[in-house]
Write a protein that holds these residues in place. Structure first.
Motif, PDB file in Angstrom:
ATOM      1  N   THR A 262      21.482  47.312 -55.878  1.00 59.89           N
ATOM      2  CA  THR A 262      22.087  47.684 -54.477  1.00 59.89           C
ATOM      3  C   THR A 262      21.840  46.540 -53.686  1.00 59.89           C
ATOM      4  OG1 THR A 262      22.551  49.248 -52.868  1.00 59.89           O
ATOM      5  CG2 THR A 262      20.401  48.850 -53.295  1.00 59.89           C
ATOM      6  N   VAL A 308      25.164  55.277 -57.223  1.00 56.80           N
ATOM      7  CA  VAL A 308      24.136  56.260 -57.201  1.00 56.80           C
ATOM      8  C   VAL A 308      24.662  57.676 -57.278  1.00 56.80           C
ATOM      9  CG1 VAL A 308      23.360  56.681 -54.843  1.00 56.80           C
ATOM     10  CG2 VAL A 308      21.682  57.144 -56.635  1.00 56.80           C
ATOM     11  N   SER A 383      31.197  64.858 -48.359  1.00 57.99           N
ATOM     12  CA  SER A 383      31.695  63.595 -47.974  1.00 57.99           C
ATOM     13  C   SER A 383      30.502  62.556 -48.245  1.00 57.99           C
ATOM     14  CB  SER A 383      32.262  63.425 -46.565  1.00 57.99           C
ATOM     15  OG  SER A 383      32.197  62.301 -45.864  1.00 57.99           O
ATOM     16  N   VAL A 384      30.574  61.340 -48.484  1.00 54.99           N
ATOM     17  CA  VAL A 384      29.473  60.647 -48.803  1.00 54.99           C
ATOM     18  C   VAL A 384      29.743  59.277 -48.771  1.00 54.99           C
ATOM     19  CG1 VAL A 384      29.915  60.637 -51.220  1.00 54.99           C
ATOM     20  CG2 VAL A 384      27.802  60.195 -50.677  1.00 54.99           C
ATOM     21  N   GLY A 385      28.736  58.465 -48.515  1.00 56.39           N
ATOM     22  CA  GLY A 385      28.743  56.957 -48.583  1.00 56.39           C
ATOM     23  C   GLY A 385      29.188  56.222 -47.401  1.00 56.39           C
ATOM     24  N   ASP A 409      28.811  66.896 -45.282  1.00 55.80           N
ATOM     25  CA  ASP A 409      28.804  65.361 -44.902  1.00 55.80           C
ATOM     26  C   ASP A 409      27.268  64.984 -45.435  1.00 55.80           C
ATOM     27  OD1 ASP A 409      28.487  62.794 -43.990  1.00 55.80           O
ATOM     28  OD2 ASP A 409      29.109  63.299 -41.936  1.00 55.80           O
ATOM     29  N   TRP A 412      22.757  59.859 -47.397  1.00 60.22           N
ATOM     30  CA  TRP A 412      21.750  59.452 -48.244  1.00 60.22           C
ATOM     31  C   TRP A 412      21.862  58.084 -48.817  1.00 60.22           C
ATOM     32  CZ3 TRP A 412      22.262  59.705 -53.976  1.00 60.22           C
ATOM     33  CH2 TRP A 412      23.673  59.978 -54.373  1.00 60.22           C
ATOM     34  N   GLN A 413      21.157  57.675 -49.787  1.00 58.65           N
ATOM     35  CA  GLN A 413      20.983  56.201 -49.892  1.00 58.65           C
ATOM     36  C   GLN A 413      20.788  56.204 -51.639  1.00 58.65           C
ATOM     37  OE1 GLN A 413      17.825  55.085 -47.550  1.00 58.65           O
ATOM     38  NE2 GLN A 413      19.464  54.072 -46.431  1.00 58.65           N
ATOM     39  N   THR A 497      15.164  53.186 -43.113  1.00 57.57           N
ATOM     40  CA  THR A 497      16.352  53.404 -43.820  1.00 57.57           C
ATOM     41  C   THR A 497      17.553  52.368 -43.740  1.00 57.57           C
ATOM     42  OG1 THR A 497      17.556  54.591 -41.875  1.00 57.57           O
ATOM     43  CG2 THR A 497      16.282  56.034 -43.346  1.00 57.57           C
ATOM     44  N   ASP A 499      19.511  52.247 -41.313  1.00 53.45           N
ATOM     45  CA  ASP A 499      20.619  52.945 -40.620  1.00 53.45           C
ATOM     46  C   ASP A 499      20.197  53.335 -39.085  1.00 53.45           C
ATOM     47  OD1 ASP A 499      22.870  53.427 -42.297  1.00 53.45           O
ATOM     48  OD2 ASP A 499      21.623  54.991 -43.317  1.00 53.45           O
ATOM     49  N   ILE A 511      24.646  59.654 -37.966  1.00 54.33           N
ATOM     50  CA  ILE A 511      24.437  58.519 -38.536  1.00 54.33           C
ATOM     51  C   ILE A 511      25.529  57.586 -38.019  1.00 54.33           C
ATOM     52  CG2 ILE A 511      24.238  56.996 -40.588  1.00 54.33           C
ATOM     53  CD1 ILE A 511      22.334  59.369 -40.470  1.00 54.33           C
ATOM     54  N   ARG A 514      24.850  50.833 -40.394  1.00 50.54           N
ATOM     55  CA  ARG A 514      23.739  50.121 -40.674  1.00 50.54           C
ATOM     56  C   ARG A 514      23.262  49.235 -39.460  1.00 50.54           C
ATOM     57  NH1 ARG A 514      21.475  50.967 -45.848  1.00 50.54           N
ATOM     58  NH2 ARG A 514      20.423  49.047 -45.373  1.00 50.54           N
ATOM     59  N   ARG A 525      28.222  49.327 -50.584  1.00 51.60           N
ATOM     60  CA  ARG A 525      27.213  48.648 -49.775  1.00 51.60           C
ATOM     61  C   ARG A 525      27.336  46.973 -50.244  1.00 51.60           C
ATOM     62  NH1 ARG A 525      21.390  51.241 -49.901  1.00 51.60           N
ATOM     63  NH2 ARG A 525      20.538  49.271 -49.563  1.00 51.60           N
TER      64      ARG A 525
END
Ligand code: WTA
Length: 648
Positions: A262, A308, A383-385, A409, A412-413, A497, A499, A511, A514, A525
């Protein structure tokens, strides 16, 4: 305004959910007050070969640093995804595969079939000399064999490293070399939205730069591709001769399971390493609670296995939980903009999980594409990302979910292995755009970005995590110092993180994106440093600086400032060439949206590029550029402003 809209937990959810508001409160407290007991309980979801007696041994202080979970336990993750289900649901569908084009026959594999395919392929890997601990690079499209390959590695204790099939040969070669894998699994071609992706040709090109002994190639589209004698192996032919029996290797909980590269804020991509036991507990637990998953439900995560999300929520989490997991080869807009919802109807999908970028792209096309489908099977939307903007959230909720389905929602990473902050559908009232509350065992905190002190109450700052959770990455492959440096040195004793985050008066986490030099393009990313290094590899380029810019569909776009070599003419052709160049060097996901030629970059007298200024120009927020007096040559800013595409 949106923040004031709150959707209460629907009554039937409050009554029937696995985790309701009270259960959440109780379990959350237990998870942080007495982690050993809590995680010993959650560990029961795994079939251990030897049950762990030591549960948590972790410390984020650099002088005593360690992260160990379930350290004396042994298990095999493939056995947890397959063997344990054979007696009870061997004939249930494990993987439903929906091809790129709806007229192509679909496929389904029962748990028994997936088990058999995994054992055969595991034996093939062994036959090719792969041993416990060896790294196996996987460069495959979204086909069931990708899951087979992952599970086969897990079965024999090999460590898989999946490289997204949209990456270039160079990017692939770099990742093969970094983890010293000598075997690559691929297919002749991939197929996305009717377009062919030359995967085998990419592998051949990568092999010219990396030391690869074996390539196992799946025939997928049937394209006529060159075959290198002695190196290349035909997947189907080779597997046919293999035994369908393969004993699962007994792995320690802390043995490596996979590496996934990543992007970070500096240098080359890092190999995030996850281990076996903690990851297994984490992926299984989060999949069950976040989606309120119950066996028998058809579950669909639209992510690619190259990310991931595909690891934890297409393959490992759902299969550990005995789910029917849908794998989709295609894209949301092919053959038309109804595709997602047609697939939902075709299989009666109950949980659907996708990235906001796809939703924004579909939202633009109008509601008709959604409304002509039923979607009545849907129960939870995920929802993710990347941050989901409230407009997209509302559309997802109102139009896709017909105001019936809670939206989870999930923040995570790659590093966290699974969900960290997310609403649970039966526990939390929803605020559009907020990832809401921490998962069990997760202790988020908001710190002052300048001095790292913990901020209380309603506040905004940098998001850190105070203590370890089982799904946490354990190291950067081959570079443990970089692991410590990247995540634990900025705010000593805490996991940083990358973030930014706001916590509102009700304790909801929001959130904000970044705060390091990572940008998020369509949920992918991207390190600005990677794009910069691709640009300066071009002969015409002397220097480059890359920042993110707001983009309606992608969330963020890539904005590159380029200083060319003395004597080079800054033509329109060169601009196009540079855009193609980056595409070729890294892959289509890194295509710059804007290339601005800049005779000079804004640098301090010590030579540091002032990115703040570049970001503001890219965002077209030039009213207040802040203090530019420390620049070596403040006049470069005038040129940048005059030549920005926004000025035209
Ligand atoms: C961002 C993807 C806001 C965030 C699972 C994080 C999010 C990075 C969300 C990790 C979300 C992910 N809301 N931002 N729900 N989910 N992000 O490693 O910036 O590809 O640090 O993992 O995506 O991206 P990665």
């Amino acid at each position: 305004m949106h923040e004031h809209v709150t959707h209460p937990v629907p009554a039937e959810w409050a009554a029937n959910a696995k985790i309701d508001a009270d259960a959440y409160a109780l379990k959350y407290r237990a998870s942080v007050d007495d982690p050993d007991s809590f995680w010993l309980g959650e560990a029961q979801r795994i079939d251990w070969m030897r049950a762990p007696t030591k549960i948590k041994d972790t410390c984020f202080d650099t002088d005593n640093f360690r992260i160990k979970w379930f350290e004396d336990g042994t298990l095999n993750l493939a056995a947890n995804c397959l063997d344990r289900h054979l007696a009870t649901r061997g004939d249930d569908v494990a993987i439903l595969w929906e091809p790129d084009h709806p007229d192509t026959p679909n496929r389904q594999l029962t748990y028994r079939e997936l088990h058999e395919a995994t054992c055969r392929f595991a034996n093939l890997l062994k036959d090719k000399g792969v041993k416990r601990g060896d790294r196996v690079t996987i460069y495959l499209p979204m086909v069931p064999e990708a899951a087979v390959a992952m599970l086969a590695c897990a079965r024999i204790g090999a460590v898989h490293s999946i490289v997204f099939a949209g990456f270039s040969p160079d990017a692939l070669a770099q990742r093969i070399t970094d983890c010293e894998s000598t075997i690559v699994l691929t297919s002749d071609e991939g197929l996305r939205g009717g377009k062919k992706v030359p995967l085998k040709a990419n592998v051949d090109a990568a092999c010219a730069k990396a030391k690869v002994d074996t390539v196992i190639m799946l025939r997928h589209t049937g394209a006529d591709v060159p075959f290198v004698e002695g190196r290349d192996v035909d997947w189907a032919e080779a597997v046919a001769g293999m035994s369908a029996h393969c004993e699962p290797e007994e792995m320690n909980a802390e043995d490596p399971l996979f590496i996934l590269y990543t992007s970070g804020s500096t240098g080359k991509p890092k190999g995030v390493l996850h281990t076996t036991g903690g990851y297994a507990v984490w992926a299984s637990m989060t999949h069950e609670y976040t989606f309120d998953y119950r066996p028998g439900q058809i579950y669909w995560c639209a992510a690619d296995i190259g990310w991931v999300t595909g690891h934890s929520y297409v393959v490992y989490g759902p299969l550990m939980n005995g789910a029917t997991t849908l794998m989709f080869e295609g894209v949301p807009n092919y053959p038309d903009f109804s595709r997602f919802w047609q697939v939902v109807d075709k299989y009666e999908v109950e949980q659907f999980y996708a990235a906001p970028t796809a939703l924004r792209a579909l939202m633009r096309e109008g509601d008709e594409w959604v409304k002509k489908t039923s979607r009545k099977s849907l129960k939870v939307l995920g929802s993710v990302g990347e941050p989901i903007n409230p407009e997209a959230w509302d559309w997802y909720y109102d139009v896709v979910g017909d105001k019936r389905c809670p939206i989870v929602d999930t923040w995570w990473q790659t590093e966290t292995g699974g969900h960290m902050i997310t609403p649970l559908p039966g526990a939390h009232a929803l605020k559009p755009g907020s990832a809401s509350f921490p998962m069990f065992g997760v202790q988020p905190a908001v710190v002052d970005p300048a001095d790292g002190h913990v901020l209380e109450g309603a506040t905004e700052g940098a998001l850190v995590i105070l203590d370890s959770w089982p799904g946490q990455m354990r190291t950067v492959y081959g570079d443990h110092d970089r692991f410590i440096q990247t995540y634990f040195s900025q705010y000593p004793g805490k996991y940083f993180t990358g973030d930014g985050c706001r916590r509102d008066e009700d304790g909801y986490y929001w959130i904000t994106g970044r705060i390091d030099d990572v940008i998020n393009v369509s949920g992918h990313r991207m390190g600005t440093a990677e794009v910069e290094s691709a640009l300066v590899d071009h002969d015409a380029v002397a220097e480059a600086a890359v920042v993110g810019m707001p983009h309606d569909v992608k969330g963020q776009g890539i904005y590159a400032y380029v200083t060319t070599m003395e004597g080079v003419e800054n033509t329109e052709e060169l601009r196009k060439e540079l855009i193609q160049w980056v595409r070729k060097e890294i892959g289509p996901i890194a295509t710059p949206d804007v290339v601005q030629f800049a005779p000079g970059l804004p640098k301090t007298r010590s030579g540091k590029i002032m990115r703040r200024i570049l970001r503001k120009i890219a965002e077209n927020d030039t009213g207040n550029l802040g203090d530019t007096s420390t620049l070596a040559d403040p006049s470069v800013v005038d040129d940048l402003l005059a030549n920005s595409p926004h000025a035209k």
